[in-house]
Scaffold this motif. Structure first.
Motif, mmCIF file in Angstrom:
data_model
loop_
_atom_site.group_PDB
_atom_site.id
_atom_site.type_symbol
_atom_site.label_atom_id
_atom_site.label_comp_id
_atom_site.label_asym_id
_atom_site.label_seq_id
_atom_site.Cartn_x
_atom_site.Cartn_y
_atom_site.Cartn_z
ATOM 1 N N PHE A 174 36.358 -5.539 39.039
ATOM 2 C CA PHE A 174 36.210 -4.294 38.336
ATOM 3 C C PHE A 174 36.293 -2.955 39.181
ATOM 4 N N GLY A 175 35.726 -3.306 40.497
ATOM 5 C CA GLY A 175 35.845 -2.402 41.285
ATOM 6 C C GLY A 175 34.674 -1.190 41.173
ATOM 7 N N ARG A 176 33.683 -1.547 40.145
ATOM 8 C CA ARG A 176 32.650 -0.629 39.886
ATOM 9 C C ARG A 176 31.691 -1.430 39.213
ATOM 10 N N ARG A 177 30.334 -0.774 39.067
ATOM 11 C CA ARG A 177 29.266 -1.474 38.425
ATOM 12 C C ARG A 177 29.492 -1.806 36.902
ATOM 13 N N ILE A 178 29.030 -2.961 36.490
ATOM 14 C CA ILE A 178 28.942 -3.054 34.923
ATOM 15 C C ILE A 178 27.901 -2.789 34.331
ATOM 16 N N VAL A 179 28.075 -2.207 32.997
ATOM 17 C CA VAL A 179 26.952 -1.778 32.291
ATOM 18 C C VAL A 179 26.045 -2.861 31.644
ATOM 19 N N TYR A 180 24.806 -3.394 31.854
ATOM 20 C CA TYR A 180 24.272 -4.145 31.074
ATOM 21 C C TYR A 180 24.490 -4.388 29.795
ATOM 22 N N GLY A 181 24.663 -5.652 29.388
ATOM 23 C CA GLY A 181 25.372 -5.763 27.922
ATOM 24 C C GLY A 181 24.346 -5.438 26.950
ATOM 25 N N GLY A 182 23.035 -5.619 27.329
ATOM 26 C CA GLY A 182 21.809 -5.249 26.448
ATOM 27 C C GLY A 182 21.718 -3.777 25.934
ATOM 28 N N HIS A 183 22.192 -2.964 27.045
ATOM 29 C CA HIS A 183 22.279 -1.495 26.823
ATOM 30 C C HIS A 183 23.132 -1.339 25.619
ATOM 31 N N VAL A 184 24.208 -1.809 25.565
ATOM 32 C CA VAL A 184 25.300 -1.950 24.760
ATOM 33 C C VAL A 184 24.892 -2.347 23.120
ATOM 34 N N ILE A 185 23.842 -3.483 23.098
ATOM 35 C CA ILE A 185 23.239 -3.842 21.927
ATOM 36 C C ILE A 185 22.308 -2.692 21.448
ATOM 37 N N SER A 186 21.655 -2.089 22.253
ATOM 38 C CA SER A 186 20.842 -1.095 21.913
ATOM 39 C C SER A 186 21.163 0.213 21.421
ATOM 40 N N LEU A 187 22.501 0.806 22.153
ATOM 41 C CA LEU A 187 23.316 1.829 21.549
ATOM 42 C C LEU A 187 23.825 1.380 20.368
ATOM 43 N N ALA A 188 24.373 0.307 19.986
ATOM 44 C CA ALA A 188 24.853 0.083 18.756
ATOM 45 C C ALA A 188 23.814 -0.182 17.562
ATOM 46 N N ARG A 189 22.717 -0.836 17.958
ATOM 47 C CA ARG A 189 21.568 -0.895 16.916
ATOM 48 C C ARG A 189 21.142 0.415 16.578
ATOM 49 N N CYS A 190 20.909 1.441 17.610
ATOM 50 C CA CYS A 190 20.538 2.792 17.096
ATOM 51 C C CYS A 190 21.496 3.434 16.406
ATOM 52 N N LEU A 191 22.773 3.448 16.733
ATOM 53 C CA LEU A 191 23.789 4.137 16.050
ATOM 54 C C LEU A 191 23.721 3.655 14.449
ATOM 55 N N SER A 192 23.396 2.297 14.288
ATOM 56 C CA SER A 192 23.568 1.601 12.771
ATOM 57 C C SER A 192 22.262 2.245 11.940
ATOM 58 N N PHE A 193 21.490 3.039 12.542
ATOM 59 C CA PHE A 193 20.616 3.652 11.668
ATOM 60 C C PHE A 193 21.283 4.436 10.606
ATOM 61 N N ASN A 194 22.277 5.118 10.917
ATOM 62 C CA ASN A 194 23.126 5.595 9.827
ATOM 63 C C ASN A 194 23.809 4.666 9.172
ATOM 64 N N GLY A 195 23.200 4.690 8.114
ATOM 65 C CA GLY A 195 23.957 3.611 6.997
ATOM 66 C C GLY A 195 22.911 2.350 6.798
ATOM 67 N N LEU A 196 22.130 1.889 7.705
ATOM 68 C CA LEU A 196 20.897 0.857 7.486
ATOM 69 C C LEU A 196 19.670 1.532 8.016
ATOM 70 N N ALA A 197 19.250 2.599 7.640
ATOM 71 C CA ALA A 197 18.061 2.991 8.082
ATOM 72 C C ALA A 197 16.679 2.279 7.718
ATOM 73 N N ASN A 198 16.821 1.492 6.670
ATOM 74 C CA ASN A 198 16.004 0.855 5.963
ATOM 75 C C ASN A 198 15.732 -0.586 6.765
ATOM 76 N N ALA A 199 16.640 -1.063 7.841
ATOM 77 C CA ALA A 199 16.728 -2.263 8.233
ATOM 78 C C ALA A 199 15.698 -2.189 9.595
ATOM 79 N N PHE A 200 14.281 -2.145 9.087
ATOM 80 C CA PHE A 200 13.444 -1.575 10.100
ATOM 81 C C PHE A 200 12.987 -2.814 11.277
ATOM 82 N N ARG A 201 13.229 -4.024 10.839
ATOM 83 C CA ARG A 201 12.352 -5.014 11.569
ATOM 84 C C ARG A 201 13.581 -6.024 11.814
ATOM 85 N N ILE A 202 13.865 -6.303 13.237
ATOM 86 C CA ILE A 202 14.941 -7.496 13.223
ATOM 87 C C ILE A 202 14.051 -8.866 13.514
ATOM 88 N N VAL A 203 14.402 -9.988 12.950
ATOM 89 C CA VAL A 203 13.501 -11.029 12.838
ATOM 90 C C VAL A 203 14.496 -12.163 13.369
#
Length: 358
Positions: free
Chosen positions: A243-272
């Motif tokens: 790719f000619g450049r550094r790749i973003v750690y995939g877990g960074h994307v998971i956390s971004l998406a999970r925190c964005l999901s608060f808008n619509g899933l604010a009471n989904a407070f615990r991942i099991v």
């Protein structure tokens, strides 16, 4: 030259049944929690406020479930994926014991599968990783598989071993924290009035918001987790890569998406559980992440009338809003904007647990 440094394992160094104790234990501090919040903007009330956590039976605010995931993941990188090309997927993940600031986390892994790829230069390594606290309690376990370079393309391939993995974690195997009691759950403070009963199987939720990935953010995040994978750090080497450049750690994307999901899933407070997941495509600094969720299942928890489980598909897309819910072009091919397809299970209060309004 001295040979005291760790070059990481290559594909031919692994064998099925191999046991790996990972260095080094990591004490998670309140500073780590603050930095995680600064990186992603986590707003889930139980993890944000010790007062709110106390109202649901916990001694203080636990650390975010994905912060724990990343710390355990980071422990495994020097031994499992230092020479990886890509992390491919996840399955059979369970969050077992809550972790609080001050807890020390260590990790071990077992190789449960190996399969050389057709190019003869790489292979897929399957590992089951387990994170434990200072009391030797298991806090997290999951399977991941990763594409790893071979040191010698001429090294003969072993017979492939591909483990059988469940499609999802069964409800009977989900662990609800023993002290968790949401009989007086305050929806106003939590940020949403939607209960477990309000979500329908097949429903899709556009989380609306988006976040642009900065070079400094993903580099800071990866260092926070002590993730030493070369593809995330070394631009000097990365410029000559695919790719000619550094790749973003995939877990960074998971956390971004999970925190964005608060808008619509604010009471989904615990991942099991982490039922499955795939990093569909890489992202890079400058890309903007959007997210949407699909409700895959709504499941009752044995013996609990105050809590239910939602199985969710979390999809992240780059540089494209999710109003049209892009996922696949056809049965085999994802929409080009999709970067993450993540299947996980959360706890959510049932309506009977909600505090009556004023």
């Amino acid at each position: 030259m001295s040979n005291k440094t760790n070059p990481g394992n290559y594909f031919e160094d692994f064998f099925v049944g191999m046991q790996i104790a990972h260095a080094t234990p990591r004490t998670i501090s309140a500073g780590d929690v603050s930095l995680y919040t600064a990186l992603y903007g986590n707003r889930f009330a139980v993890q944000s406020s010790s007062a709110f956590a106390g109202s649901v039976g916990l001694p203080e605010a636990p650390i975010d479930d994905l912060l724990l995931f990343h710390v355990v993941f980071g422990k495994t990188v020097p031994d499992v994926s230092l020479n990886a090309i890509a992390n491919l997927g996840y399955a059979a993940g369970r969050f077992l014991t809550l972790v609080y600031p001050g807890d020390s986390i260590s990790a071990v892994s077992e190789v449960i599968g190996l399969k050389e790829n057709s190019d003869g230069k790489t292979g897929t390594v399957y590992v089951r990783s387990v994170g434990s606290n200072q009391r030797k309690e298991t806090v997290l376990e999951y399977v991941r598989w990763v594409m790893v370079r071979k040191r010698d393309a001429g090294h003969p391939a072993l017979a492939p071993v591909v483990p059988e993995l469940p499609e999802s974690v069964a409800v009977s195997e989900l662990v609800v924290p023993a002290s968790l009691a949401v009989s007086d759950y305050d929806t106003a403070l939590a940020g949403s009035s939607f209960a477990w009963e309000d979500y329908e199987v097949g429903e899709r939720i556009d989380h609306v918001d988006a976040m642009t990935v900065e070079e400094s953010d993903h580099m800071t995040a990866t260092r926070l987790y002590q993730n030493t994978a070369k593809v995330h750090f070394n631009q000097h080497a990365g410029k000559d890569g695919r790719f000619g450049r550094r790749i973003v750690y995939g877990g960074h994307v998971i956390s971004l998406a999970r925190c964005l999901s608060f808008n619509g899933l604010a009471n989904a407070f615990r991942i099991v559980a982490i039922n499955g997941g795939r990093h569909v495509a890489p992202i890079f600094a400058g890309d903007t992440v959007y997210a949407w969720s699909e409700v895959l299942a709504r499941e009752e928890l044995p013996g609990r009338s105050d809590l239910g489980a939602l199985r969710l598909r979390l999809v992240a897309a780059k540089d494209q809003s999710c109003e049209a819910f892009p996922l696949r072009l056809d049965e085999r091919n994802y929409d080009p904007a999709v970067v993450l397809d993540f299947d996980y299970t959360v706890l959510m209060p049932r309506r009977a647990a909600f505090r009556p309004g004023p």
